[in-house]
Design an enzyme around this catalytic site. Structure first.
Site, mmCIF file in Angstrom:
data_model
loop_
_atom_site.group_PDB
_atom_site.id
_atom_site.type_symbol
_atom_site.label_atom_id
_atom_site.label_comp_id
_atom_site.label_asym_id
_atom_site.label_seq_id
_atom_site.Cartn_x
_atom_site.Cartn_y
_atom_site.Cartn_z
ATOM 1 N N GLN A 20 0.837 -1.190 0.000
ATOM 2 C CA GLN A 20 0.000 0.000 0.000
ATOM 3 C C GLN A 20 0.875 1.243 0.000
ATOM 4 O OE1 GLN A 20 -3.068 -0.456 2.830
ATOM 5 N NE2 GLN A 20 -3.967 1.572 2.516
ATOM 6 N N SER A 101 4.745 -5.505 3.437
ATOM 7 C CA SER A 101 3.426 -5.411 4.085
ATOM 8 C C SER A 101 2.384 -6.167 3.259
ATOM 9 C CB SER A 101 3.045 -3.948 4.289
ATOM 10 O OG SER A 101 1.876 -3.818 5.053
ATOM 11 N N LEU A 102 1.435 -5.471 2.661
ATOM 12 C CA LEU A 102 0.426 -6.119 1.824
ATOM 13 C C LEU A 102 1.074 -6.954 0.722
ATOM 14 C CD1 LEU A 102 -2.618 -6.381 0.898
ATOM 15 C CD2 LEU A 102 -2.029 -4.555 -0.715
ATOM 16 N N ARG A 126 -9.333 -7.412 5.212
ATOM 17 C CA ARG A 126 -8.205 -6.937 6.030
ATOM 18 C C ARG A 126 -8.186 -5.410 6.089
ATOM 19 N NH1 ARG A 126 -2.694 -5.502 4.733
ATOM 20 N NH2 ARG A 126 -1.147 -6.179 6.298
ATOM 21 N N HIS A 209 0.728 -1.662 11.370
ATOM 22 C CA HIS A 209 1.913 -2.273 11.979
ATOM 23 C C HIS A 209 2.262 -1.683 13.335
ATOM 24 C CE1 HIS A 209 2.276 -4.396 8.247
ATOM 25 N NE2 HIS A 209 2.346 -3.270 7.581
ATOM 26 N N GLN A 258 1.950 -9.906 11.624
ATOM 27 C CA GLN A 258 2.455 -8.823 10.777
ATOM 28 C C GLN A 258 1.633 -7.556 10.917
ATOM 29 O OE1 GLN A 258 1.105 -7.804 7.083
ATOM 30 N NE2 GLN A 258 2.902 -8.473 5.937
#
Length: 319
Positions: A20, A101-102, A126, A209, A258
């Site tokens: 993202q 991340s994503l 999510r 996060h 995560q």
């Protein structure tokens, strides 16, 4: 899923997927003109979601594309689409994959661990869980430039004053993103500036996060338990442990943790180098990861594939 059984990965090659923040209205439009896999991937995603994701990506507006529940499936589809083009054009298999991340979800889909259509709806949920975990306007993220990791952590500790502010992304040496409650993030920015750093607020209302995402992570755990998980056919180094588990339970657990834990990107890139990776190819819109990687290890060759020209350049160099 990806069938890699009878092909030997190319020695020295790693593939990365952005997350993202790399999205933009009109992304992959030029690549889609030459390669039908792009539109086909988005059509598959649109069927799963129940709305036209390609139209949103191409026409916007930015405010809709930047909504977390839309950004996440859009970026997942982007990474998978470019991977499918890469493979259709005989781009070599990598030794290892990772995603920021994503982007870790893109890597797991392309490695054959997760079904694409099922993962599209998963990451949409999510994103919704993340947005609902913190009221709009209460969370924030900021980039801190010019301080060592330990100095950023210390600035967060000083600025917290009973609120949440944490190092969220260890993106490159001297570049750490912090996340938490807006007031605490603003205080951390001032503490960091007083220590000599440059800092800027990021246009994101969801503080990813950090511990504010624990509730969202619990919801994500229940959702992940509904998905089938196969052993990745290509190792995927995860963000939270800098490890490549092959067991479905362990992969799910890492994805849950995560969401409320820092992205250890510097270590992820160095772990690839330690495995013998010499060239990394970023598949998806933009060049964000290539920029970070150059700061992490100047000895790595970086390539980004997001349009026809960059695809051909990467293929000519590697095939």
């Amino acid at each position: 899923m990806t069938n890699t059984t009878h092909e030997i990965p190319r020695s020295g090659l790693g593939i990365l997927f952005p997350g993202q923040g790399s999205q933009s209205v009109g992304m992959l439009a030029e690549l889609a003109q030459s390669f039908p896999q792009v539109r086909a991937t988005y059509e598959e995603a649109s069927t799963a979601l129940g709305y036209d994701l390609w139209r949103l990506v191409q026409d916007g507006p930015d405010s809709e594309l930047d909504r977390t529940e839309h950004t996440q499936p859009a970026m997942l589809a982007a990474g998978v689409a470019v991977w499918r083009v890469w493979r259709a054009e005989r781009g070599p298999l990598p030794m290892v994959m990772a995603g920021h991340s994503l982007g870790e979800y893109s890597a797991l889909v392309c490695a054959g661990a997760l079904d694409f259509a099922a993962t599209v709806t998963l990451v949409a949920d999510r994103g919704r869980y993340m947005q609902e975990a913190v009221s709009e306007g209460e969370g924030a993220m900021a980039a801190i430039l010019g301080l060592a990791d330990a100095e950023v952590v210390a600035a967060c500790n000083t600025a917290s004053e009973g609120e949440v502010v944490m190092a969220a992304n260890f993106n490159a040496p001297g570049q750490v993103v912090v996340a938490g409650q807006r007031a605490a993030v603003l205080r951390a920015v001032e503490v960091a500036k007083a220590a000599g750093a440059k800092a800027r607020m990021l246009p994101m209302s969801v503080p990813s996060h950090c511990s504010l995402m624990v509730g969202a992570a619990q919801r994500l755990r229940a959702r992940l338990d509904t998905l089938a998980m196969a052993c990745p056919q290509i190792p995927v180094i995860n963000n939270v442990d800098v490890a490549d588990p092959t067991d479905g339970v362990a992969i799910r657990d890492a994805l849950v943790r995560q969401l409320s834990s820092p992205v250890r990107w510097v270590e992820c890139v160095r772990a690839q180098k330690d495995r013998g990776v010499q060239t990394v190819v970023e598949l998806g819109p933009g060049k964000v990861l290539a920029g970070l990687n150059k700061r992490i290890d100047k000895g790595l060759e970086n390539r980004s594939v997001f349009d026809t020209a960059s695809l051909h350049q990467a293929l000519e160099a590697l095939v």
